[in-house]
Design a protein around this motif. Sequence first.
Motif, mmCIF file in Angstrom:
data_model
loop_
_atom_site.group_PDB
_atom_site.id
_atom_site.type_symbol
_atom_site.label_atom_id
_atom_site.label_comp_id
_atom_site.label_asym_id
_atom_site.label_seq_id
_atom_site.Cartn_x
_atom_site.Cartn_y
_atom_site.Cartn_z
ATOM 1 N N ARG A 111 -5.561 24.738 -16.778
ATOM 2 C CA ARG A 111 -6.989 24.959 -16.483
ATOM 3 C C ARG A 111 -7.300 26.450 -16.591
ATOM 4 N N HIS A 198 -11.405 21.348 -16.782
ATOM 5 C CA HIS A 198 -10.688 21.572 -18.036
ATOM 6 C C HIS A 198 -9.480 20.643 -18.130
ATOM 7 N N VAL B 146 -4.606 32.935 -26.009
ATOM 8 C CA VAL B 146 -4.863 31.536 -25.663
ATOM 9 C C VAL B 146 -5.357 30.771 -26.893
ATOM 10 N N VAL B 149 -2.737 29.502 -29.236
ATOM 11 C CA VAL B 149 -2.077 28.233 -28.871
ATOM 12 C C VAL B 149 -2.938 27.068 -29.353
ATOM 13 N N VAL B 150 -4.224 27.086 -28.992
ATOM 14 C CA VAL B 150 -5.179 26.082 -29.480
ATOM 15 C C VAL B 150 -6.491 26.802 -29.770
ATOM 16 N N ARG B 153 -9.693 27.320 -27.354
ATOM 17 C CA ARG B 153 -9.328 26.934 -25.999
ATOM 18 C C ARG B 153 -9.757 27.958 -24.941
ATOM 19 N N ASP B 156 -12.688 27.171 -23.024
ATOM 20 C CA ASP B 156 -12.609 25.976 -22.181
ATOM 21 C C ASP B 156 -11.466 26.115 -21.174
ATOM 22 N N SER B 157 -11.420 27.259 -20.497
ATOM 23 C CA SER B 157 -10.433 27.439 -19.427
ATOM 24 C C SER B 157 -10.956 28.528 -18.496
ATOM 25 N N ARG B 158 -10.410 28.585 -17.305
ATOM 26 C CA ARG B 158 -10.860 29.608 -16.364
ATOM 27 C C ARG B 158 -10.319 30.963 -16.798
ATOM 28 N N PRO B 159 -11.185 31.955 -17.002
ATOM 29 C CA PRO B 159 -10.705 33.282 -17.424
ATOM 30 C C PRO B 159 -9.803 33.886 -16.348
ATOM 31 N N LEU B 224 -9.887 13.915 -22.838
ATOM 32 C CA LEU B 224 -9.241 14.769 -23.829
ATOM 33 C C LEU B 224 -10.329 15.495 -24.630
ATOM 34 N N PRO B 225 -10.254 16.814 -24.731
ATOM 35 C CA PRO B 225 -11.299 17.545 -25.462
ATOM 36 C C PRO B 225 -11.253 17.263 -26.963
ATOM 37 N N TYR B 227 -11.252 19.202 -29.469
ATOM 38 C CA TYR B 227 -10.346 20.024 -30.281
ATOM 39 C C TYR B 227 -8.912 19.525 -30.218
ATOM 40 N N LEU B 228 -8.624 18.578 -29.314
ATOM 41 C CA LEU B 228 -7.287 17.968 -29.330
ATOM 42 C C LEU B 228 -7.289 16.600 -30.012
#
Lengths: 231, 231
Positions: A111, A198, B146, B149-150, B153, B156-159, B224-225, B227-228
Amino acid sequence: MQGTTEDTQAEDTRAAAYTPTGRTVPTRSADRASYDRELVHAILDEGYVCHLGFVREGAPVVLPTLYGRVGERLYVHGSTGSRPLRMTGQGDPGLPVCLTVTHVDGLVLARSAFHHSINYRSVVVHGIAHEVTDPEERRLALDALVDHVVPGRSADSRPANKKELAATAVIRLDLEEVSAKVRAGGADDEPEDLGLPHWAGVVPLRKGYDTPVPNADLAPGTGLPDYLTAR
Amino acid sequence: MQGTTEDTQAEDTRAAAYTPTGRTVPTRSADRASYDRELVHAILDEGYVCHLGFVREGAPVVLPTLYGRVGERLYVHGSTGSRPLRMTGQGDPGLPVCLTVTHVDGLVLARSAFHHSINYRSVVVHGIAHEVTDPEERRLALDALVDHVVPGRSADSRPANKKELAATAVIRLDLEEVSAKVRAGGADDEPEDLGLPHWAGVVPLRKGYDTPVPNADLAPGTGLPDYLTAR
């Protein structure tokens, strides 16, 4: 009899793990480190290419190269004209190297950006590489290098001739100062992040082989060997 | 206007290739070397882990680590307590490194043991790594790590929060002294070996992704997002 007993004991008491040293104990993620001999061998045997590091004129050099393992010895080969191999010649005290093999097993999505990671297995070997000059050990090493690409293949190919042997340098690195590192499993998010919207988890990397592609100049009637159809 | 024209010219005339140097011209298999910028970028962007080499107490160290690319800059990050990153701190002239990324594409089986090989694509970057201290560049670098990796992504994650940022060191390596090396195609046997009964060709390595595995503690209803699922 005494000698036999000692030999047996030596074999039996060979440690199941490598002894950690100052440079094989990581400064972080120490829980991921392992010195287990079987794990180290398994990671090494599954790889195709290692990354060989050495120092040239004070600066690091890291080159991908094939390798082979025979027991507690790793072998790397190359042209007698290649740079690292020129530095391990006769009269030379050997070349300090670091040989690393890494498998990427999955992408870890957390996340939090901070906890994104990769699932991997790696082995790092530190030591002094020496050129192998003994003809019998060179033969074993070259077979191991071919069998590392495809097990059993060295017996199904033309062995190196004199000219090829003369052009090939083989260096050896003993497995003494060795560590493995493994990251597996899902994302390790902070407790306060678990409710965030997320997606978190692992995208495993798939590994396998596609259908072998025969050389265009293959002699007619040359079938695919069993050791390839079995994959 | 003049400034704009100059900027445009600078962009247009940026070389399509890196300039070879003494240590980026290989001593052997020079025909496999390339300095093409697009090829280098493509090889770097396809990898997940680089092998970062540096010198510690006169000996080489090669560690696998994540990386990210922003234009002509590579970024590596780690704990502020990790060994290589401790050597790039303020007042430090930088850390000489060699950063290598390798893809193994296939196993090359020749009739002769000598001509066995691996099809691969690799990039080797030499240079001096410097710690990044500018907050904005650090943010960009961490996003790039990040997104490496994807792709996409980081949004879509907590900074990273203050504590995480304080614990993270970022180092930069500019793409200046760079080369790629590519081996592709079938086995290159000697003419006199072409009639031998050994199979020759390439076993391609298959790469892909398996079905994503959600974390056991995933918040209910977290799908599942896109992008996956698109993989």
